[in-house]
Motif scaffolding. Structure first.
Motif, mmCIF file in Angstrom:
data_model
loop_
_atom_site.group_PDB
_atom_site.id
_atom_site.type_symbol
_atom_site.label_atom_id
_atom_site.label_comp_id
_atom_site.label_asym_id
_atom_site.label_seq_id
_atom_site.Cartn_x
_atom_site.Cartn_y
_atom_site.Cartn_z
ATOM 1 N N ARG A 69 0.814 -1.219 0.000
ATOM 2 C CA ARG A 69 0.000 0.000 0.000
ATOM 3 C C ARG A 69 0.850 1.273 0.000
ATOM 4 O O ARG A 69 0.388 2.324 -0.415
ATOM 5 C CB ARG A 69 -0.926 0.014 1.215
ATOM 6 C CG ARG A 69 -1.932 -1.098 1.212
ATOM 7 C CD ARG A 69 -2.844 -0.917 0.068
ATOM 8 N NE ARG A 69 -4.076 -1.657 0.256
ATOM 9 C CZ ARG A 69 -4.949 -1.780 -0.708
ATOM 10 N NH1 ARG A 69 -4.733 -1.229 -1.861
ATOM 11 N NH2 ARG A 69 -6.038 -2.466 -0.513
ATOM 12 N N LYS A 70 2.082 1.195 0.480
ATOM 13 C CA LYS A 70 2.967 2.355 0.522
ATOM 14 C C LYS A 70 4.130 2.173 -0.457
ATOM 15 O O LYS A 70 4.380 3.022 -1.292
ATOM 16 C CB LYS A 70 3.479 2.559 1.954
ATOM 17 C CG LYS A 70 4.327 3.785 2.135
ATOM 18 C CD LYS A 70 3.496 5.046 2.080
ATOM 19 C CE LYS A 70 4.333 6.260 2.434
ATOM 20 N NZ LYS A 70 3.652 7.500 2.154
ATOM 21 N N ALA A 71 4.862 1.061 -0.324
ATOM 22 C CA ALA A 71 5.963 0.783 -1.252
ATOM 23 C C ALA A 71 5.377 0.618 -2.648
ATOM 24 O O ALA A 71 4.291 0.061 -2.806
ATOM 25 C CB ALA A 71 6.689 -0.490 -0.827
ATOM 26 N N HIS A 72 6.081 1.120 -3.660
ATOM 27 C CA HIS A 72 5.536 1.077 -5.018
ATOM 28 C C HIS A 72 6.602 1.387 -6.049
ATOM 29 O O HIS A 72 7.577 2.064 -5.737
ATOM 30 C CB HIS A 72 4.403 2.103 -5.161
ATOM 31 C CG HIS A 72 4.883 3.502 -4.929
ATOM 32 N ND1 HIS A 72 4.937 4.050 -3.674
ATOM 33 C CD2 HIS A 72 5.352 4.449 -5.787
ATOM 34 C CE1 HIS A 72 5.416 5.295 -3.768
ATOM 35 N NE2 HIS A 72 5.686 5.558 -5.034
ATOM 36 N N PRO A 73 6.406 0.929 -7.282
ATOM 37 C CA PRO A 73 7.272 1.395 -8.365
ATOM 38 C C PRO A 73 6.773 2.744 -8.864
ATOM 39 O O PRO A 73 5.566 3.009 -8.868
ATOM 40 C CB PRO A 73 7.112 0.314 -9.448
ATOM 41 C CG PRO A 73 5.767 -0.268 -9.196
ATOM 42 C CD PRO A 73 5.522 -0.155 -7.716
ATOM 43 N N PRO A 93 -8.407 2.721 -10.035
ATOM 44 C CA PRO A 93 -8.455 4.064 -9.455
ATOM 45 C C PRO A 93 -7.354 4.954 -10.024
ATOM 46 O O PRO A 93 -6.279 4.473 -10.397
ATOM 47 C CB PRO A 93 -8.234 3.820 -7.964
ATOM 48 C CG PRO A 93 -7.509 2.523 -7.888
ATOM 49 C CD PRO A 93 -7.990 1.705 -9.057
ATOM 50 N N VAL A 94 -7.644 6.233 -10.089
ATOM 51 C CA VAL A 94 -6.676 7.244 -10.522
ATOM 52 C C VAL A 94 -6.791 8.396 -9.532
ATOM 53 O O VAL A 94 -7.826 9.059 -9.463
ATOM 54 C CB VAL A 94 -6.967 7.743 -11.958
ATOM 55 C CG1 VAL A 94 -6.043 8.894 -12.322
ATOM 56 C CG2 VAL A 94 -6.839 6.600 -12.953
ATOM 57 N N SER A 108 -2.339 4.674 -8.743
ATOM 58 C CA SER A 108 -3.342 3.693 -9.097
ATOM 59 C C SER A 108 -2.965 2.405 -8.368
ATOM 60 O O SER A 108 -2.173 2.443 -7.412
ATOM 61 C CB SER A 108 -3.404 3.484 -10.616
ATOM 62 O OG SER A 108 -4.521 2.689 -10.964
ATOM 63 N N GLU A 109 -3.531 1.298 -8.802
ATOM 64 C CA GLU A 109 -3.158 0.017 -8.213
ATOM 65 C C GLU A 109 -3.366 -1.083 -9.230
ATOM 66 O O GLU A 109 -4.122 -0.923 -10.187
ATOM 67 C CB GLU A 109 -3.948 -0.266 -6.942
ATOM 68 C CG GLU A 109 -5.434 -0.279 -7.125
ATOM 69 C CD GLU A 109 -6.188 -0.355 -5.804
ATOM 70 O OE1 GLU A 109 -7.143 -1.161 -5.729
ATOM 71 O OE2 GLU A 109 -5.832 0.373 -4.863
ATOM 72 N N ASP A 110 -2.662 -2.193 -9.012
ATOM 73 C CA ASP A 110 -2.836 -3.342 -9.899
ATOM 74 C C ASP A 110 -4.046 -4.161 -9.434
ATOM 75 O O ASP A 110 -4.703 -3.784 -8.451
ATOM 76 C CB ASP A 110 -1.533 -4.145 -10.017
ATOM 77 C CG ASP A 110 -1.195 -5.023 -8.825
ATOM 78 O OD1 ASP A 110 -1.991 -5.112 -7.858
ATOM 79 O OD2 ASP A 110 -0.122 -5.634 -8.852
#
Length: 123
Positions: A69-73, A93-94, A108-110
């Protein structure tokens, strides 16, 4: 001695058996190309994808999966608005924010809820 010269890949976790939905998202929505995992790693499940300029995103199976939820590319794109529209049309989501000077960006999210950041330099 040289320092770090580039980032080869980022790995996110995924639940077991989720490869079909990952392919639909990362290939179908984001346009990345799936690359074969080395035979010694293929039996572990998951998928690897490659984009322009050799950037890779690896998804590895985690038995007790919980989305990042926090770590991300941070995914650099051209025409950020196009990508926001494309993800929104696909049902993801955007959420734009203005907190990164010199960059336009949204989150956004996968399909499994892993956070993804999309960025484009201002100007």
């Amino acid at each position: 001695m040289e320092g770090v010269v580039m980032l080869h890949h980022v790995q996110l976790a995924c639940p077991p058996g989720s490869e079909p939905v990952l392919r639909a998202f990362y290939e179908g929505v984001l346009g990345l190309v799936e690359i074969p995992k080395p035979p010694a790693l293929a039996s572990r499940g998951g998928c690897w994808f490659r984009g322009h300029n050799g950037v890779e995103l690896h998804l590895g199976v985690e038995a007790d999966f919980r989305p990042a939820r926090k770590a991300h590319p941070g995914i650099m794109v051209h025409d950020l608005d196009h990508w926001a529209h494309r993800l929104g049309e696909a049902g993801y989501p955007v959420v734009f924010d203005d907190d990164f000077p010199g960059m336009r960006r949204f989150y956004s999210e996968d399909p499994h809820g892993n956070r993804l950041e999309f960025l484009e330099p201002v100007g």
